[in-house]
Design a protein around this motif. Structure first.
Motif, PDB file in Angstrom:
ATOM      1  N   VAL A  98       0.839  -1.193   0.000  1.00 33.76           N
ATOM      2  CA  VAL A  98       0.000   0.000   0.000  1.00 33.76           C
ATOM      3  C   VAL A  98       0.881   1.253   0.000  1.00 33.76           C
ATOM      4  O   VAL A  98       0.726   2.142  -0.833  1.00 33.76           O
ATOM      5  N   ALA A  99       1.814   1.300   0.949  1.00 31.96           N
ATOM      6  CA  ALA A  99       2.709   2.457   1.056  1.00 31.96           C
ATOM      7  C   ALA A  99       3.956   2.037   1.810  1.00 31.96           C
ATOM      8  O   ALA A  99       3.864   1.256   2.756  1.00 31.96           O
ATOM      9  N   TYR A 142       3.754   4.860  -3.043  1.00 34.29           N
ATOM     10  CA  TYR A 142       2.353   4.488  -2.852  1.00 34.29           C
ATOM     11  C   TYR A 142       1.875   3.602  -3.989  1.00 34.29           C
ATOM     12  O   TYR A 142       2.295   3.762  -5.136  1.00 34.29           O
ATOM     13  N   ALA A 143       0.959   2.716  -3.672  1.00 32.15           N
ATOM     14  CA  ALA A 143       0.251   1.995  -4.720  1.00 32.15           C
ATOM     15  C   ALA A 143      -0.606   2.988  -5.497  1.00 32.15           C
ATOM     16  O   ALA A 143      -1.134   3.950  -4.916  1.00 32.15           O
ATOM     17  N   ARG A 187      -5.032   9.660  -1.608  1.00 26.86           N
ATOM     18  CA  ARG A 187      -6.006   9.372  -0.538  1.00 26.86           C
ATOM     19  C   ARG A 187      -5.321   8.944   0.760  1.00 26.86           C
ATOM     20  O   ARG A 187      -5.796   9.264   1.843  1.00 26.86           O
ATOM     21  N   PHE A 188      -4.235   8.212   0.637  1.00 26.34           N
ATOM     22  CA  PHE A 188      -3.525   7.687   1.807  1.00 26.34           C
ATOM     23  C   PHE A 188      -2.203   8.429   1.985  1.00 26.34           C
ATOM     24  O   PHE A 188      -1.563   8.837   0.996  1.00 26.34           O
ATOM     25  N   THR A 189      -1.777   8.553   3.253  1.00 32.58           N
ATOM     26  CA  THR A 189      -0.498   9.189   3.565  1.00 32.58           C
ATOM     27  C   THR A 189       0.231   8.359   4.610  1.00 32.58           C
ATOM     28  O   THR A 189      -0.323   8.080   5.678  1.00 32.58           O
ATOM     29  N   LEU A 194      -0.507   5.325   8.948  1.00 35.01           N
ATOM     30  CA  LEU A 194      -1.123   5.350   7.636  1.00 35.01           C
ATOM     31  C   LEU A 194      -2.455   6.089   7.782  1.00 35.01           C
ATOM     32  O   LEU A 194      -3.398   5.564   8.383  1.00 35.01           O
ATOM     33  N   GLN A 195      -2.494   7.310   7.285  1.00 33.31           N
ATOM     34  CA  GLN A 195      -3.727   8.079   7.272  1.00 33.31           C
ATOM     35  C   GLN A 195      -4.486   7.739   6.003  1.00 33.31           C
ATOM     36  O   GLN A 195      -3.958   7.905   4.900  1.00 33.31           O
TER      37      GLN A 195
END
Length: 111
Positions: free
Chosen positions: A48-49, A59-60, A66-68, A80-81
């Motif tokens: 994912v990251a 990142y994927a 969307r994700f951090t 992972l936000q």
């Protein structure tokens, strides 16, 4: 010995947010490669990251924007936000730190 422990999973509606945390022991946490991976039912585990010791992040494609992922070396924790969650984000999320896997935390996104 490094042993990651995740927390923060749960059930959320589509469009919602969750923050996962992963804490791992180790006196040289700042030198560790770490990342978040996920595995949905019937699918292979996927990245994912990830973040390197030099803070290079990857990142994927499915989660970009969307994700951090972030790391706090003082707290031996990687986060992972996850924002704008989608039903297809439903999976068990695993933390990976310096070759060790956490036990996983379930994230379920309802439509």
């Amino acid at each position: 010995q490094v042993q990651p422990v995740e927390s923060g999973g749960g059930l959320v509606q589509a469009g919602g947010s969750l923050r996962l945390s992963c804490t791992a022991s180790g006196s040289i946490f700042s030198l560790y490669f770490m990342g978040w991976y996920r595995q949905a039912p019937g699918k292979q585990r996927e990245s994912v990251a990830t973040v390197t010791p030099s803070s290079r992040i990857n990142y994927a494609d499915s989660v970009k924007g969307r994700f951090t992922i972030s790391r706090d070396n003082a707290k031996n924790t990687v986060y992972l936000q996850m924002n704008s969650l989608k039903p297809e984000d439903t999976a068990v999320y695993y933390c990976f730190v310096q070759g060790k896997w956490g036990q996983g935390t379930q994230v379920t996104v309802s439509s």
